[in-house]
Design a protein around this motif. Structure first.
Motif, short mmCIF file in Angstrom:
data_model
loop_
_atom_site.label_atom_id
_atom_site.label_comp_id
_atom_site.label_asym_id
_atom_site.label_seq_id
_atom_site.Cartn_x
_atom_site.Cartn_y
_atom_site.Cartn_z
N LEU A 141 -18.06 -7.55 18.31
CA LEU A 141 -19.13 -6.99 19.12
C LEU A 141 -18.58 -6.22 20.31
O LEU A 141 -19.04 -5.10 20.60
CB LEU A 141 -20.03 -8.12 19.63
CG LEU A 141 -21.11 -7.72 20.64
CD1 LEU A 141 -22.19 -6.88 19.95
CD2 LEU A 141 -21.73 -8.94 21.29
N ALA A 142 -17.61 -6.79 21.03
CA ALA A 142 -17.13 -6.16 22.26
C ALA A 142 -15.69 -6.54 22.53
O ALA A 142 -15.20 -7.59 22.08
CB ALA A 142 -18.01 -6.56 23.44
N ILE A 143 -14.99 -5.68 23.28
CA ILE A 143 -13.62 -5.93 23.74
C ILE A 143 -13.61 -5.83 25.26
O ILE A 143 -14.14 -4.85 25.82
CB ILE A 143 -12.63 -4.91 23.15
CG1 ILE A 143 -12.67 -4.94 21.61
CG2 ILE A 143 -11.21 -5.18 23.64
CD1 ILE A 143 -11.89 -3.81 20.96
N TYR A 144 -13.05 -6.82 25.92
CA TYR A 144 -12.98 -6.77 27.39
C TYR A 144 -11.75 -6.00 27.82
O TYR A 144 -10.63 -6.32 27.44
CB TYR A 144 -12.95 -8.17 27.99
CG TYR A 144 -12.92 -8.14 29.50
CD1 TYR A 144 -13.92 -7.51 30.21
CD2 TYR A 144 -11.88 -8.73 30.21
CE1 TYR A 144 -13.91 -7.45 31.60
CE2 TYR A 144 -11.86 -8.70 31.61
CZ TYR A 144 -12.86 -8.05 32.29
OH TYR A 144 -12.84 -7.99 33.65
N PRO A 191 -16.30 -15.80 21.85
CA PRO A 191 -15.06 -15.13 22.26
C PRO A 191 -13.84 -15.76 21.62
O PRO A 191 -13.87 -16.91 21.16
CB PRO A 191 -15.06 -15.35 23.78
CG PRO A 191 -15.77 -16.66 23.96
CD PRO A 191 -16.80 -16.73 22.86
N ASP A 192 -12.73 -15.01 21.60
CA ASP A 192 -11.47 -15.62 21.17
C ASP A 192 -10.89 -16.44 22.33
O ASP A 192 -11.49 -16.53 23.41
CB ASP A 192 -10.49 -14.55 20.68
CG ASP A 192 -10.18 -13.50 21.75
OD1 ASP A 192 -10.49 -13.74 22.93
OD2 ASP A 192 -9.62 -12.44 21.40
N ASN A 201 -11.73 -10.55 22.95
CA ASN A 201 -12.54 -10.07 21.83
C ASN A 201 -13.75 -11.00 21.65
O ASN A 201 -13.59 -12.23 21.64
CB ASN A 201 -11.71 -10.03 20.54
CG ASN A 201 -10.56 -9.06 20.64
OD1 ASN A 201 -10.73 -7.92 21.06
ND2 ASN A 201 -9.36 -9.50 20.28
N PHE A 202 -14.92 -10.41 21.47
CA PHE A 202 -16.16 -11.17 21.33
C PHE A 202 -16.79 -10.86 19.98
O PHE A 202 -16.99 -9.69 19.64
CB PHE A 202 -17.12 -10.82 22.47
CG PHE A 202 -16.63 -11.26 23.82
CD1 PHE A 202 -17.13 -12.41 24.41
CD2 PHE A 202 -15.66 -10.53 24.49
CE1 PHE A 202 -16.67 -12.81 25.66
CE2 PHE A 202 -15.20 -10.93 25.73
CZ PHE A 202 -15.70 -12.08 26.32
#
Length: 470
Positions: free
Chosen positions: A124-127, A163-164, A169-170
């Motif tokens: 879904l998303a990367i921080y 999240p990992d 990484n989500f």
């Protein structure tokens, strides 16, 4: 600060970040030659050493743009680091696209809605963490300290997000509809339409449950892998569900409505539509419709009327009233039709033939393997490859046939000699009854009756009779 000489003016800003030069036009016969080297020497004399622009120096010298300022040196400002942010790998909002113009010139308004959806386990998303600031220099080469590190973004919170370990990484915990409010993100297994489902909303194609708070207008479609809940009416539309379909009010399909569910279908009333359910169908009344259930059709309310219909419940049908005084054609069917047995025999023969063909191919493969020891040419290898491909095709065909045969056999076992039709109120003359392929025409009005197949014929019994004692 301005620095003047007989051939130029140099302006330096208060922060010592820019040096602007303007050339003076020569006066009288006292003309001097201005060169790039002269300009550089002048800047060096002013102790300007950083960010010197050779391009601008070349331009003012060769074009002699008298009276026009050009930036001949520029410092580098110190910066603050960038704040942390989330890089989203999916569309986070539903998109309403422009209507599609068809080949015939018509406009498709209904398929312009694209939902923001995600599949289980999908990224879904990367921080992206904050960065440090960068140092700077003024035009005199003085060091400028960085303005500090950027701020961390607020934590990404919500439902259905995993999240990992590093929280970089989500991922989606399950498939669903993405709903984003600020930094709060939810993955909803339910997609809710708060109004009627019409052209303004568009057709729905969703990997989960769908709820429509109003009506489903004619011409619209819903395709859901989960359940479908509709609080209003359904018009001439198409609704497909991977599980159950519930319609609180009713269906007025205008002979152009199709309702299909892997589970049950339940609604208030059914008019002029087609319903197919692998589970049960529940309704208060069914008028001028075709209804098919792999289990039972139940129309048992006080007004549980079935008129002008074709109603088929594979394991059984229970209705309050069937037909009417006017003799409107009404067909009620239960049990396994003969065509299912015919199809089962066809599939059994097809599987047998596939097995024979596979055995022949295995023999050919053994012969080629033996020949391969004496003939290592490409011809033998090509023939073996062809046989392997043929076996793969046959194996795939066999799998499809076996799966269909297993389903038919399961239905036959579940319904053998057990299918029934119950009318808890009145069945009117002219109603046609089928159990399996055995027909029965109701000759006169009867109340509280049960129809079963005995000795190859459909017989009518009192609904409370103990059939085992007969």
């Amino acid at each position: 600060m301005n620095i003047e000489n007989n051939w130029c003016t140099l302006k330096i800003d208060n922060e010592s970040m820019h040096a602007l030069m303007c050339l003076h036009a020569p006066k009288g016969e006292d003309e001097m030659v201005i060169s790039e080297e002269l300009v550089r020497e002048f800047l060096e004399a002013q102790k300007i050493v950083y960010g010197i622009s050779e391009v601008d120096i070349n331009a003012i010298v060769h074009h002699m743009a008298y009276g026009t300022y050009a930036c001949v040196a520029q410092g580098k400002a110190a910066t603050k680091g960038k704040d942390g942010f989330y890089e989203f790998c999916k569309d986070m909002e539903d998109v309403k696209k422009k209507p599609l113009v068809m080949q015939d010139g018509s406009v498709d308004y209904k398929n312009s809605l694209t939902l923001a959806t995600i599949s289980e386990g999908e990224l879904l998303a990367i921080y992206r963490p904050p960065t440090d600031g960068e140092e700077g220099y003024d035009i005199f080469g003085n060091f400028l300290k960085p303005l500090g590190r950027g701020k961390d973004a607020l934590p990404l919170r919500g439902k259905g997000i995993k999240p990992d370990e590093e929280k970089v990484n989500f991922y989606a915990e399950y498939s669903g509809h993405i709903v984003m409010e600020g930094t709060h993100i939810s993955i909803e297994k339910l997609y809710r339409v708060s109004s009627d489902l019409d052209i303004e909303v568009g057709n729905i194609n969703f990997d989960g449950d769908v709820e429509v708070m109003g009506d489903v207008r004619s011409g619209m479609e819903i395709n859901a892998k989960g359940n479908v809940f509709i609080h209003g009416h359904v018009g001439a539309s198409k609704i497909t569900a991977g599980e159950n379909i519930t319609i609180e009010k009713g269906i007025q399909g205008r002979d152009n409505c199709e309702i299909t569910a892997t589970g049950d279908v339940a609604c208030k009333f059914v008019e002029r539509c087609y319903i197919a359910a692998e589970g049960n169908v529940y309704a208060d009344s069914i008028l001028n419709a075709r209804v098919k259930a792999s289990k039972q059709v139940l129309v048992t309310s006080k007004s549980g009327v079935v008129v002008g219909c074709e109603v088929y419940g594979m394991t059984g049908v229970i209705v309050k009233e069937a037909g009417n005084d006017a003799g409107t054609p009404t067909l009620i069917r239960a049990g396994i039709p003969k065509i299912e047995y015919v199809r089962a025999r066809e599939l059994t023969e097809r599987i047998k033939k596939i097995d024979e063909q596979t055995a022949e191919l295995n023999e050919h493969m053994e012969m080629l393997s033996f020949a391969e020891h004496h003939d290592s040419s490409n011809t033998v290898a090509e023939k073996k490859t062809q046989i392997m491909r043929a076996k793969i095709v046959l194996a795939s065909d066999r799998k499809v046939c076996q799966e269909e045969l297993d389903k038919i056999n399961e239905r036959i076992r579940a319904n053998a000699d057990n299918s029934f039709i119950n009318v808890t109120g009145t069945v009117f003359p002219g109603v046609r009854i089928y159990i399996g392929d055995v027909p029965y025409l109701v000759p006169e009005a009867v109340k509280e009756v049960k129809y079963l197949v005995k000795n190859g014929a459909v017989l009518a019994y009192g609904i409370d009779e103990n059939i085992d004692d007969l």
